[in-house]
Write an enzyme that holds these catalytic residues in place. Structure first.
Site, PDB file in Angstrom:
ATOM      1  N   LYS A 186      -1.186  38.709 -25.734  1.00 14.85           N
ATOM      2  CA  LYS A 186      -0.244  38.978 -24.645  1.00 14.85           C
ATOM      3  C   LYS A 186       0.932  38.016 -24.752  1.00 14.85           C
ATOM      4  O   LYS A 186       0.805  36.829 -24.467  1.00 14.85           O
ATOM      5  CB  LYS A 186      -0.895  38.797 -23.273  1.00 14.85           C
ATOM      6  CG  LYS A 186       0.006  39.395 -22.191  1.00 14.85           C
ATOM      7  CD  LYS A 186      -0.136  38.744 -20.836  1.00 14.85           C
ATOM      8  CE  LYS A 186       0.776  37.585 -20.599  1.00 14.85           C
ATOM      9  NZ  LYS A 186       2.202  37.870 -20.525  1.00 14.85           N
ATOM     10  N   THR A 241       0.379  23.899 -17.430  1.00 12.72           N
ATOM     11  CA  THR A 241      -0.911  23.274 -17.121  1.00 12.72           C
ATOM     12  C   THR A 241      -1.627  24.075 -16.031  1.00 12.72           C
ATOM     13  O   THR A 241      -2.859  24.211 -16.059  1.00 12.72           O
ATOM     14  CB  THR A 241      -0.672  21.819 -16.670  1.00 12.72           C
ATOM     15  OG1 THR A 241       0.111  21.183 -17.704  1.00 12.72           O
ATOM     16  CG2 THR A 241      -1.962  21.048 -16.506  1.00 12.72           C
ATOM     17  N   VAL A 243      -1.652  27.393 -15.435  1.00  7.57           N
ATOM     18  CA  VAL A 243      -2.378  28.551 -15.985  1.00  7.57           C
ATOM     19  C   VAL A 243      -3.477  28.061 -16.933  1.00  7.57           C
ATOM     20  O   VAL A 243      -4.548  28.670 -17.017  1.00  7.57           O
ATOM     21  CB  VAL A 243      -1.412  29.546 -16.679  1.00  7.57           C
ATOM     22  CG1 VAL A 243      -2.191  30.727 -17.251  1.00  7.57           C
ATOM     23  CG2 VAL A 243      -0.358  30.049 -15.699  1.00  7.57           C
ATOM     24  N   GLU A 261      -2.684  24.658 -25.478  1.00  8.14           N
ATOM     25  CA  GLU A 261      -1.525  23.790 -25.711  1.00  8.14           C
ATOM     26  C   GLU A 261      -0.682  23.847 -24.451  1.00  8.14           C
ATOM     27  O   GLU A 261      -0.068  24.870 -24.144  1.00  8.14           O
ATOM     28  CB  GLU A 261      -0.729  24.214 -26.941  1.00  8.14           C
ATOM     29  CG  GLU A 261       0.259  23.111 -27.312  1.00  8.14           C
ATOM     30  CD  GLU A 261       1.123  23.452 -28.510  1.00  8.14           C
ATOM     31  OE1 GLU A 261       0.762  24.354 -29.279  1.00  8.14           O
ATOM     32  OE2 GLU A 261       2.175  22.810 -28.647  1.00  8.14           O
ATOM     33  N   CYS A 295       7.604  22.260 -25.769  1.00  7.68           N
ATOM     34  CA  CYS A 295       6.463  21.465 -25.284  1.00  7.68           C
ATOM     35  C   CYS A 295       6.473  20.067 -25.898  1.00  7.68           C
ATOM     36  O   CYS A 295       6.015  19.122 -25.280  1.00  7.68           O
ATOM     37  CB  CYS A 295       5.147  22.190 -25.544  1.00  7.68           C
ATOM     38  SG  CYS A 295       4.923  22.687 -27.241  1.00  7.68           S
ATOM     39  N   GLU A 392       6.778  17.484 -16.303  1.00  8.43           N
ATOM     40  CA  GLU A 392       7.525  18.210 -17.333  1.00  8.43           C
ATOM     41  C   GLU A 392       8.702  18.950 -16.696  1.00  8.43           C
ATOM     42  O   GLU A 392       8.507  19.795 -15.823  1.00  8.43           O
ATOM     43  CB  GLU A 392       6.582  19.209 -18.014  1.00  8.43           C
ATOM     44  CG  GLU A 392       7.171  19.851 -19.241  1.00  8.43           C
ATOM     45  CD  GLU A 392       6.157  20.684 -20.013  1.00  8.43           C
ATOM     46  OE1 GLU A 392       5.437  21.481 -19.373  1.00  8.43           O
ATOM     47  OE2 GLU A 392       6.096  20.541 -21.242  1.00  8.43           O
TER      48      GLU A 392
HETATM   49  P1  NDP Z   1       3.150  30.163 -17.777  1.00  3.00           P
HETATM   50  O1  NDP Z   1       2.049  29.240 -18.064  1.00  3.00           O
HETATM   51  O2  NDP Z   1       3.135  30.928 -16.492  1.00  3.00           O
HETATM   52  O3  NDP Z   1       3.272  31.278 -18.934  1.00  3.00           O
HETATM   53  C1  NDP Z   1       2.677  31.204 -20.192  1.00  3.00           C
HETATM   54  C2  NDP Z   1       1.933  32.522 -20.474  1.00  3.00           C
HETATM   55  O4  NDP Z   1       0.853  32.657 -19.549  1.00  3.00           O
HETATM   56  C3  NDP Z   1       2.797  33.756 -20.280  1.00  3.00           C
HETATM   57  O5  NDP Z   1       2.445  34.741 -21.229  1.00  3.00           O
HETATM   58  C4  NDP Z   1       2.405  34.200 -18.884  1.00  3.00           C
HETATM   59  O6  NDP Z   1       2.623  35.558 -18.632  1.00  3.00           O
HETATM   60  C5  NDP Z   1       0.929  33.911 -18.912  1.00  3.00           C
HETATM   61  N1  NDP Z   1       0.322  33.876 -17.588  1.00  3.00           N
HETATM   62  C6  NDP Z   1       0.892  33.650 -16.385  1.00  3.00           C
HETATM   63  N2  NDP Z   1      -0.020  33.730 -15.408  1.00  3.00           N
HETATM   64  C7  NDP Z   1      -1.211  34.012 -15.994  1.00  3.00           C
HETATM   65  C8  NDP Z   1      -2.529  34.233 -15.529  1.00  3.00           C
HETATM   66  N3  NDP Z   1      -2.837  34.189 -14.229  1.00  3.00           N
HETATM   67  N4  NDP Z   1      -3.502  34.504 -16.423  1.00  3.00           N
HETATM   68  C9  NDP Z   1      -3.223  34.544 -17.734  1.00  3.00           C
HETATM   69  N5  NDP Z   1      -1.989  34.385 -18.245  1.00  3.00           N
HETATM   70  C10 NDP Z   1      -0.989  34.107 -17.387  1.00  3.00           C
HETATM   71  O7  NDP Z   1       4.497  29.388 -17.920  1.00  3.00           O
HETATM   72  P2  NDP Z   1       5.914  29.727 -17.229  1.00  3.00           P
HETATM   73  O8  NDP Z   1       6.561  30.735 -18.031  1.00  3.00           O
HETATM   74  O9  NDP Z   1       5.750  30.074 -15.782  1.00  3.00           O
HETATM   75  O10 NDP Z   1       6.647  28.324 -17.323  1.00  3.00           O
HETATM   76  C11 NDP Z   1       6.353  27.340 -16.327  1.00  3.00           C
HETATM   77  C12 NDP Z   1       6.248  25.962 -16.925  1.00  3.00           C
HETATM   78  O11 NDP Z   1       5.218  25.937 -17.905  1.00  3.00           O
HETATM   79  C13 NDP Z   1       7.492  25.488 -17.664  1.00  3.00           C
HETATM   80  O12 NDP Z   1       8.417  24.948 -16.810  1.00  3.00           O
HETATM   81  C14 NDP Z   1       6.906  24.468 -18.603  1.00  3.00           C
HETATM   82  O13 NDP Z   1       6.731  23.265 -17.894  1.00  3.00           O
HETATM   83  C15 NDP Z   1       5.537  25.036 -18.950  1.00  3.00           C
HETATM   84  N6  NDP Z   1       5.538  25.756 -20.235  1.00  3.00           N
HETATM   85  C16 NDP Z   1       5.014  25.110 -21.318  1.00  3.00           C
HETATM   86  C17 NDP Z   1       5.044  25.727 -22.550  1.00  3.00           C
HETATM   87  C18 NDP Z   1       4.504  25.061 -23.768  1.00  3.00           C
HETATM   88  O14 NDP Z   1       4.967  25.366 -24.861  1.00  3.00           O
HETATM   89  N7  NDP Z   1       3.517  24.192 -23.651  1.00  3.00           N
HETATM   90  C19 NDP Z   1       5.640  27.049 -22.747  1.00  3.00           C
HETATM   91  C20 NDP Z   1       6.123  27.660 -21.537  1.00  3.00           C
HETATM   92  C21 NDP Z   1       6.062  27.013 -20.335  1.00  3.00           C
HETATM   93  P3  NDP Z   1       4.058  36.130 -18.131  1.00  3.00           P
HETATM   94  O15 NDP Z   1       5.057  35.055 -18.298  1.00  3.00           O
HETATM   95  O16 NDP Z   1       4.292  37.245 -19.045  1.00  3.00           O
HETATM   96  O17 NDP Z   1       3.861  36.567 -16.734  1.00  3.00           O
END
Ligand code: NDP
Length: 499
Positions: A186, A241, A243, A261, A295, A392
């Site tokens: 996904k 963190t 999720v 990660e 990240c 972050e």
């Molecule tokens: P999320 O953790 O929400 O998104 C990462 C993935 O998880 C996306 O595919 C998202 O789906 C999916 N997701 C969201 N909710 C669920 C759930 N309940 N169950 C399973 N999967 C889920 O990150 P955000 O996009 O909201 O970003 C928020 C913050 O996260 C950023 O500000 C940053 O701090 C951090 N982040 C860290 C990353 C890294 O590389 N370590 C990458 C991205 C964000 P969808 O978006 O399609 O709804």
């Protein structure tokens, strides 16, 4: 360039899910429209998958794994298929880079570089498919030998973020496939395009139906269904963190393995004896690459007190040359922020920092910036307990703290809950090695920033996550070990005495 954009806006790219070997729309026909963050126009249209789509994808993966066609296939054949996909990625680099720049707003040259790196990850995984093997023991006495079989773990769910769409997926998917797993992917709702293109390539390359399923949709229901499913044996999650914690809670159901990660707050540690020009450039790169939405961003600068003022001044001067603007302009180094929510988060962190007592060295002021463009920002006089030093921000914001000696530098470097990366700038190699042993981080760079190789593992300490991706360790994450004890000849002793 304007011509090209007008054409795409008039006719946004449409993508399909790849489920059970077929390219499909969502069962109920719903779609997600993705606007370019830099241009504010719809550029991509993905299926908005529902619970029934994700259930079909998980079921297809489960059936394909249990049938064993891919899991038991000769590694050399798996390698050929993965190499074919690597080649397809290379042949389509322009289209893939265009999609990523439209959906993420990263500069086009950066997108192209990432796509080519993604291809090299598929190549590396192809090699690993051939060389992955178990172990044997012949030191267990005259009649005992043992084999340790390395087997694919089963059905793997991969939930990916929006910051490096094809790259982060390619750090995981080809490794899981190389190990013989079946997979459900996904991608992020914001950047699904290149992941869905991979579905087309895997189908064209002849992957058996159901081995890889890629579907677009929202975190809830699609990602959550993957986390909750008892038919999924492992989840590789990259993202926030929050999720990540949901993934840990959901994994209790069937005791899933997790590879996580998550966030980071990585330090760039600059000693007074460093090469100043190289360090200034490296610190800016680590903090601002991908608009700081990275990240492993070096978002905390720890600089030795004696050079702090001069160093901050040099940073601010160099930032003046960094062009923020249209990602299709070859001069732009910084594009727009991924979405309004992320933009607002960055803006509010800058305000929080100033409120907490930090001083603005440069940036922060949005005058002259339109839409989702945010200027690189430096905040000095930061104390370790401030929120901007702990949380972050995920944007082009660098927080600056000073240290008097190495002990203090290491203490500050380790003073957050995270442990993803660290950057050390010094000309004293003993000092660099000492720091790299004492800083808690999954990756350390000495006098360089962000170089990456498919051969090397990546992942985090502390709350930055669990498990490792890429390299030999990366493929091993997607396997289980099975110990086979083998007795040679007749057993001389009986547990129940012979009559
Ligand atoms: P999320 O953790 O929400 O998104 C990462 C993935 O998880 C996306 O595919 C998202 O789906 C999916 N997701 C969201 N909710 C669920 C759930 N309940 N169950 C399973 N999967 C889920 O990150 P955000 O996009 O909201 O970003 C928020 C913050 O996260 C950023 O500000 C940053 O701090 C951090 N982040 C860290 C990353 C890294 O590389 N370590 C990458 C991205 C964000 P969808 O978006 O399609 O709804």
């Amino acid at each position: 360039m304007l011509d090209m954009l007008n054409k795409i806006v008039a006719n946004p790219k449409r993508f399909k899910n790849y489920i059970a070997g077929e390219l499909r729309d969502a069962q109920d026909g719903s779609v997600i429209e993705r606007e370019s963050p830099a241009h504010g126009a719809v550029v991509s249209i993905y299926p908005q998958s529902s619970t029934s789509d994700v259930e079909a994808a998980i079921e297809a993966a489960r059936q394909s794994f249990d049938a064993g066609e891919w899991a038991f296939r000769y590694g050399g054949e798996r390698a050929t298929l993965l190499s074919t996909v690597a080649q397809m990625i290379r042949e389509n680099v322009e289209e893939l880079a265009l999609i990523e720049t439209l959906e993420t707003s990263k500069p086009l040259t950066v997108s192209s570089g990432e796509i080519l790196f993604a291809a090299s990850l598929w190549d590396y995984a192809a090699g690993a498919a051939r060389t992955l093997h178990g172990d044997s023991h012949n030191n267990l006495g005259p009649q005992m030998m043992a084999m340790i079989l390395r087997e694919p773990i089963g059905v793997v769910g991969i939930i990916a973020p929006w910051n490096f769409p094809l790259l982060i997926l390619s750090e995981r998917l080809p490794f899981a496939l190389a190990a013989g797993c079946s997979v459900v992917v996904k991608p992020s709702e914001f950047t699904s395009g290149t992941s869905l293109k991979l579905g087309e390539y895997l189908k064209a390359a002849g992957l058996p139906a159901g081995v890889c399923n890629i579907l677009a949709g929202y975190g809830d229901p699609v990602g959550q269904a993957i986390l909750d499913s008892d038919k999924v044996d492992m989840v590789a999650f990259t993202g926030s963190t929050g999720v990540g914690r949901r993934a840990i809670a959901a994994s209790a159901g069937n005791i899933k393995k997790l590879s996580l990660e998550l966030g980071g707050k990585s330090p760039s540690v600059v000693f007074a004896d460093c090469d100043m020009n190289a360090a200034v450039d490296g610190v800016l790169k680590a903090a601002n690459v991908n608009m700081g939405e990275c990240c492993i961003a070096g978002s905390r600068l720890l600089v030795e007190e004696s050079i702090a003022d001069a160093f901050n001044q040099r940073l601010a001067e160099r930032l003046k040359d960094l062009k923020v603007g249209d990602p299709f302009d070859p001069a732009s180094r910084i594009g727009a922020i991924i979405n309004q929510r992320q933009f607002d988060q960055i803006k509010s962190y800058v305000a929080v920092g100033i409120h907490e007592g930090a001083s603005l060295v440069c940036g922060g002021d949005l005058t002259g910036y339109e839409g989702l463009f945010f200027p690189p920002t430096i905040l000095a006089d930061v104390r370790p307990e401030m929120r901007i030093a702990q949380e972050e921000i995920f944007g082009p914001v660098l927080t600056v703290m000073t240290f008097k000696d190495r002990d203090e530098a290491i203490k500050l470097a380790n003073s957050t809950d995270y442990g993803l990366a660290a950057y050390i700038w010094t000309n004293d190699i003993s000092n660099a090695l000492f720091c790299s042993r004492h800083i808690q981080a999954g990756r350390v760079w000495i006098n360089s920033a962000l170089d990456g190789f498919p051969e090397l593992p990546l992942g985090g300490f502390k709350r930055s996550g669990n498990g490792r991706e890429t390299g030999r360790y990366g493929i091993e994450e997607y396997t289980e070990l099975k110990t086979v004890h083998m007795h040679m000849g007749l057993q001389s002793e009986r547990w129940v005495t012979d009559v």
